[in-house]
Design a protein around this motif. Structure first.
Motif, mmCIF file in Angstrom:
data_model
loop_
_atom_site.group_PDB
_atom_site.id
_atom_site.type_symbol
_atom_site.label_atom_id
_atom_site.label_comp_id
_atom_site.label_asym_id
_atom_site.label_seq_id
_atom_site.Cartn_x
_atom_site.Cartn_y
_atom_site.Cartn_z
ATOM 1 N N GLU A 133 -48.288 56.653 -30.509
ATOM 2 C CA GLU A 133 -46.918 56.898 -31.436
ATOM 3 C C GLU A 133 -46.080 57.816 -30.754
ATOM 4 O O GLU A 133 -46.668 59.059 -30.613
ATOM 5 C CB GLU A 133 -47.252 56.863 -32.759
ATOM 6 N N LEU A 134 -44.782 57.736 -30.494
ATOM 7 C CA LEU A 134 -43.959 58.845 -30.220
ATOM 8 C C LEU A 134 -42.828 59.001 -31.073
ATOM 9 O O LEU A 134 -42.260 57.822 -31.531
ATOM 10 C CB LEU A 134 -43.433 58.343 -28.675
ATOM 11 N N ASP A 135 -42.203 59.994 -31.400
ATOM 12 C CA ASP A 135 -41.054 60.390 -32.310
ATOM 13 C C ASP A 135 -40.158 61.107 -31.096
ATOM 14 O O ASP A 135 -40.488 62.162 -30.747
ATOM 15 C CB ASP A 135 -41.353 61.077 -33.469
ATOM 16 N N LEU A 136 -39.256 60.158 -30.609
ATOM 17 C CA LEU A 136 -38.374 60.536 -29.599
ATOM 18 C C LEU A 136 -37.641 61.668 -29.819
ATOM 19 O O LEU A 136 -37.310 62.602 -29.083
ATOM 20 C CB LEU A 136 -37.594 59.271 -28.991
ATOM 21 N N ALA A 141 -45.848 63.329 -30.578
ATOM 22 C CA ALA A 141 -46.800 62.225 -30.292
ATOM 23 C C ALA A 141 -48.280 62.394 -31.182
ATOM 24 O O ALA A 141 -48.596 63.366 -31.443
ATOM 25 C CB ALA A 141 -47.160 62.472 -28.891
ATOM 26 N N TRP A 142 -48.527 60.972 -31.377
ATOM 27 C CA TRP A 142 -50.061 60.864 -32.122
ATOM 28 C C TRP A 142 -50.722 59.737 -31.162
ATOM 29 O O TRP A 142 -50.280 58.871 -30.705
ATOM 30 C CB TRP A 142 -49.809 60.475 -33.434
ATOM 31 N N GLU A 146 -53.519 61.076 -34.911
ATOM 32 C CA GLU A 146 -53.871 62.326 -34.957
ATOM 33 C C GLU A 146 -52.548 63.069 -34.048
ATOM 34 O O GLU A 146 -52.633 62.510 -32.837
ATOM 35 C CB GLU A 146 -55.393 62.656 -33.961
ATOM 36 N N PRO A 147 -52.127 64.185 -34.443
ATOM 37 C CA PRO A 147 -51.144 64.527 -33.755
ATOM 38 C C PRO A 147 -51.553 65.249 -32.199
ATOM 39 O O PRO A 147 -52.654 65.712 -32.280
ATOM 40 C CB PRO A 147 -50.509 65.886 -34.575
ATOM 41 N N LEU A 148 -50.909 65.161 -31.250
ATOM 42 C CA LEU A 148 -51.089 65.894 -30.016
ATOM 43 C C LEU A 148 -50.291 66.887 -29.779
ATOM 44 O O LEU A 148 -49.128 66.910 -30.108
ATOM 45 C CB LEU A 148 -50.687 64.620 -28.869
ATOM 46 N N ASP A 149 -50.864 67.908 -29.006
ATOM 47 C CA ASP A 149 -50.171 69.208 -28.893
ATOM 48 C C ASP A 149 -49.914 69.111 -27.342
ATOM 49 O O ASP A 149 -50.522 69.442 -26.404
ATOM 50 C CB ASP A 149 -51.020 70.460 -29.080
ATOM 51 N N LEU A 150 -48.443 68.739 -27.072
ATOM 52 C CA LEU A 150 -48.027 68.321 -25.894
ATOM 53 C C LEU A 150 -47.058 69.480 -25.429
ATOM 54 O O LEU A 150 -46.295 69.793 -26.384
ATOM 55 C CB LEU A 150 -47.359 67.048 -25.692
ATOM 56 N N ARG A 152 -43.489 70.538 -23.348
ATOM 57 C CA ARG A 152 -42.511 69.822 -23.014
ATOM 58 C C ARG A 152 -42.369 68.860 -21.884
ATOM 59 O O ARG A 152 -42.087 67.676 -22.038
ATOM 60 C CB ARG A 152 -41.232 70.764 -22.814
ATOM 61 N N ASN A 153 -43.017 69.164 -20.966
ATOM 62 C CA ASN A 153 -43.307 68.175 -19.722
ATOM 63 C C ASN A 153 -44.023 67.137 -19.809
ATOM 64 O O ASN A 153 -43.950 66.032 -19.327
ATOM 65 C CB ASN A 153 -43.576 69.222 -18.492
ATOM 66 N N GLU A 154 -45.226 67.617 -20.548
ATOM 67 C CA GLU A 154 -46.312 66.561 -20.751
ATOM 68 C C GLU A 154 -45.625 65.411 -21.954
ATOM 69 O O GLU A 154 -45.739 64.273 -21.660
ATOM 70 C CB GLU A 154 -47.371 67.144 -21.640
ATOM 71 N N PHE A 155 -44.832 65.707 -22.707
ATOM 72 C CA PHE A 155 -44.206 64.738 -23.619
ATOM 73 C C PHE A 155 -43.151 63.726 -22.643
ATOM 74 O O PHE A 155 -42.837 62.581 -22.785
ATOM 75 C CB PHE A 155 -43.371 65.344 -24.806
ATOM 76 N N ARG A 156 -42.279 64.468 -21.782
ATOM 77 C CA ARG A 156 -41.493 63.688 -20.771
ATOM 78 C C ARG A 156 -42.355 62.845 -20.273
ATOM 79 O O ARG A 156 -41.725 61.563 -19.965
ATOM 80 C CB ARG A 156 -40.794 64.694 -20.004
#
Length: 156
Positions: A133-136, A141-142, A146-150, A152-156
Motif C-alpha cells: 500500500e502506498l500513500d502518494l 508505504a506499507w 507494516e510501515p516501511l522506512d523508505l 525519498r529515492n526508494e519511495f520514487r
C-alpha cells in the motif's frame, strides 16, 4: 513516481522540474522532437507533462504523436495560450488535462496526482496492490500493514 517533462526548448521549465522533484516526482526532461520522443523513457513514466512556450510548437501534434505511438500515460499540457479552441483541440487529441500559464507549481502537482489517480482507477492518494500500500501524498508505504522506512529515492 517517474514523470517525463517535454519542453519546447524556448523556455526551459527549470522552475517546474524543481518543484515536481521537491514534491516527490522523479523528472526526466527532453525537448520536443520526434527523435527525442522516440528515444525517451516514456514506457517507465506514470505521467507526461508537455510544457509549451511561445515557440509555435503545436500541442496537438505532440499529443497525437504520443497517442499514435501507443503511449497511454496521462498527459498534462501547460500552455501560455488561453483560448478555448486550443484547449479543446488538445483535449480532443488525447490530453488529459490542460493548464494555462502562468500557473502555480502546487496546482500542477495537484492536477498531476489527480490524473494519475484516475488513470490508476483510484479516487484517493492511497494505492493498493496485494499486500503493498502506498500513500502518494504522504509518501508512506506499507507491506501487510507494516510501515516501511523508505528513503525519498526508494519511495520514487
Amino acid at each position: 513516481m517517474q514523470l517525463l517533462l517535454i519542453e519546447d526548448g524556448h523556455n526551459p521549465a527549470d522552475w517546474l522540474a524543481e518543484h515536481l522533484g521537491g514534491s516527490g516526482f522523479a523528472v526526466s526532461r527532453i525537448g520536443f522532437s520526434r527523435e527525442a520522443l522516440a528515444d525517451s523513457p516514456v514506457e517507465i513514466v506514470q505521467a507526461i507533462v508537455i510544457d509549451l512556450g511561445q515557440s509555435g510548437v503545436d500541442g496537438r501534434v505532440c499529443v497525437r504523436h504520443l497517442r499514435e505511438a501507443g503511449f497511454d500515460q496521462p498527459l498534462l499540457i501547460l500552455s501560455p495560450l488561453s483560448n478555448w479552441r486550443e484547449k479543446v483541440d488538445c483535449l480532443n487529441a488525447g490530453a488529459d488535462e490542460f493548464l494555462v500559464k502562468p500557473v502555480r507549481g502546487e496546482e500542477v502537482t495537484a492536477r498531476l496526482r489527480a490524473v494519475i489517480r484516475r488513470f490508476a482507477g483510484c479516487s484517493t492518494d492511497r494505492m493498493k496492490a496485494g499486500d503493498a500500500e502506498l500513500d502518494l501524498k504522504a509518501r508512506r508505504a506499507w507491506i501487510a500493514g507494516e510501515p516501511l522506512d523508505l528513503t525519498r529515492n526508494e519511495f520514487r
